[in-house]
Design a protein around this motif. Structure first.
Motif, PDB file in Angstrom:
ATOM      1  N   LEU A 147       3.519  -4.192   1.911  1.00  0.00           N
ATOM      2  CA  LEU A 147       3.406  -3.496   3.454  1.00  0.00           C
ATOM      3  C   LEU A 147       4.420  -2.696   3.236  1.00  0.00           C
ATOM      4  O   LEU A 147       4.364  -1.597   4.023  1.00  0.00           O
ATOM      5  N   ALA A 148       5.698  -2.612   2.612  1.00  0.00           N
ATOM      6  CA  ALA A 148       6.558  -1.420   2.602  1.00  0.00           C
ATOM      7  C   ALA A 148       5.900  -0.184   2.215  1.00  0.00           C
ATOM      8  O   ALA A 148       6.149   0.768   2.486  1.00  0.00           O
ATOM      9  N   LEU A 149       5.196  -0.519   0.949  1.00  0.00           N
ATOM     10  CA  LEU A 149       4.112   0.738   0.573  1.00  0.00           C
ATOM     11  C   LEU A 149       3.469   1.233   1.427  1.00  0.00           C
ATOM     12  O   LEU A 149       3.238   2.486   1.676  1.00  0.00           O
ATOM     13  N   VAL A 150       2.847   0.391   2.328  1.00  0.00           N
ATOM     14  CA  VAL A 150       1.754   0.807   3.382  1.00  0.00           C
ATOM     15  C   VAL A 150       2.454   1.533   4.380  1.00  0.00           C
ATOM     16  O   VAL A 150       2.069   2.861   4.926  1.00  0.00           O
ATOM     17  N   LEU A 151       3.769   1.096   4.806  1.00  0.00           N
ATOM     18  CA  LEU A 151       4.472   1.986   5.851  1.00  0.00           C
ATOM     19  C   LEU A 151       4.979   3.329   5.170  1.00  0.00           C
ATOM     20  O   LEU A 151       4.813   4.266   5.931  1.00  0.00           O
ATOM     21  N   ALA A 152       5.523   3.232   3.972  1.00  0.00           N
ATOM     22  CA  ALA A 152       5.637   4.473   3.374  1.00  0.00           C
ATOM     23  C   ALA A 152       4.731   5.463   3.213  1.00  0.00           C
ATOM     24  O   ALA A 152       4.726   6.686   3.675  1.00  0.00           O
TER      25      ALA A 152
ATOM     26  N   HIS B 171       2.082   5.588   5.459  1.00  0.00           N
ATOM     27  CA  HIS B 171       1.666   5.940   6.636  1.00  0.00           C
ATOM     28  C   HIS B 171       2.717   6.632   7.202  1.00  0.00           C
ATOM     29  O   HIS B 171       2.294   7.725   7.770  1.00  0.00           O
ATOM     30  N   ARG B 172       3.890   7.076   6.640  1.00  0.00           N
ATOM     31  CA  ARG B 172       5.075   7.906   7.289  1.00  0.00           C
ATOM     32  C   ARG B 172       4.695   9.195   6.509  1.00  0.00           C
ATOM     33  O   ARG B 172       4.941  10.118   7.473  1.00  0.00           O
TER      34      ARG B 172
ATOM     35  N   ARG C  59       0.211  10.006   7.405  1.00  0.00           N
ATOM     36  CA  ARG C  59      -0.156   9.595   8.738  1.00  0.00           C
ATOM     37  C   ARG C  59      -1.682   8.775   8.864  1.00  0.00           C
ATOM     38  O   ARG C  59      -2.412   8.870   9.809  1.00  0.00           O
TER      39      ARG C  59
ATOM     40  N   ILE D 221      -3.605   4.973   6.703  1.00  0.00           N
ATOM     41  CA  ILE D 221      -3.581   4.151   5.634  1.00  0.00           C
ATOM     42  C   ILE D 221      -4.968   3.799   5.181  1.00  0.00           C
ATOM     43  O   ILE D 221      -5.124   2.977   4.579  1.00  0.00           O
TER      44      ILE D 221
END
Lengths: 190, 108
Positions: free
Chosen positions: B85-90, B92-93, B96, B98
């Motif tokens: 989930l940390a990778l998903v957030l990165a 997405h940041r 923009r 996922i």
């Protein structure tokens, strides 16, 4: 024919588990899929309890329901626009869905047949008794090395997750703001 | 009638069938979705199925070693979820999105 209460409870819990997993695997709305996982996790915890694994049932509720589910909800809320939530978990092309369904059905048929027809060595299950003590003694006895290795893994995970998920340093953040003045929609991350 | 009694008498195969169903559903979810979080839902289902199998074999095979394995599976599943989930957030940041079909360039 003797169907006792435990068997009926098993079928109810198994139906809950599989039904919620089915919805989680196929719902087009990602938020609903994550909430549907709640039923699956509780169902698996119930199955653990019926398998005389009381410690694992509690751990399952604490880690999955209290931790992973909340984490996934955070990820969903931080990454998907609300107005697009209705189709936020849309599947790929119909070809890929078909291939995935075929693979899953094949795997299910294979393992299902194996589970039902293989001549399992099935010992008579023992009485229900608290398991926490023996698990704890095993973790500090024969399984001490993997247990300690696990703590190192967890430390690495904590550090790695922070490194991956944190914002860049203040300087690059300033340049990011300057380069896209209107695209600052992840303000709530910090 | 005889087969019905066999179906209703809960034993090891019942748990194995439930675990196999969970595994297949998780596989389907991980293969067919495009949303990265939905793919992780599928992976969690697969890991749950594995844990259930270990506990079932431990119950009907004697000993508690299977339960010990499941403890490790649960901990590693939590670790996997955190890093994933940390990778998903990165992702997405930076991108923009996922949608894993659109996250297809290295060194982006």
């Amino acid at each position: 024919m003797n169907v006792d209460l435990a068997d009926i409870v098993f079928f109810i819990v198994a139906a809950l588990t599989v039904g919620c997993a089915l919805y989680a695997a196929s719902a087009p709305n990602i938020v609903r899929a994550v909430f549907s996982l709640l039923g699956t996790f509780f169902g698996v915890a119930g199955l653990y309890a019926m398998l005389a694994a009381d410690f694992l049932a509690v751990i399952q509720v604490m880690v999955y329901v209290g931790g992973i589910l909340v984490l996934m909800l955070f990820a969903v809320m931080l990454t998907s626009q609300i107005e697009a939530a209705g189709e936020s978990a849309k599947s790929g092309s119909s070809t890929s869905v078909g291939v995935a369904a075929a693979v899953a059905a094949g795997v299910l048929a294979f393992f299902g047949t194996l589970a039902v027809h293989a001549p399992w060595h099935e010992a008579e299950p023992g009485a229900f008794e608290p398991i926490t003590g023996s698990v704890g003694e095993a973790l500090l006895g024969p399984a001490l090395l993997p247990f300690e290795a696990l703590s190192v893994v967890l430390l690495g995970v904590v550090i790695g997750a922070i490194v991956v998920a944190r914002r860049r340093g203040p300087r690059s953040e300033v340049s990011l703001r300057a380069s896209e003045p209107s695209g600052d929609d992840d303000r709530e991350v910090s | 009638m005889d087969s019905l009694v066999r179906i209703l008498d809960v034993g090891l195969p019942h748990y194995l069938v439930v675990a196999a169903t969970l595994f297949a559903l998780g596989l389907f979810c991980a293969l067919s979705r495009r949303n990265a979080v939905a793919i992780m839902i599928g992976i969690e289902l697969v890991l749950n199925a594995a844990g259930l199998n270990f506990v079932a074999f431990s119950r009907y095979g004697g000993g508690h070693d299977g339960q010990l394995f499941t403890v490790f599976i649960i901990v590693l599943a939590a670790a996997e979820a955190v890093v994933g989930l940390a990778l998903v957030l990165a992702i997405h940041r930076r991108l923009r999105t996922i949608d894993v079909d659109r996250v297809n360039e290295l060194k982006g």
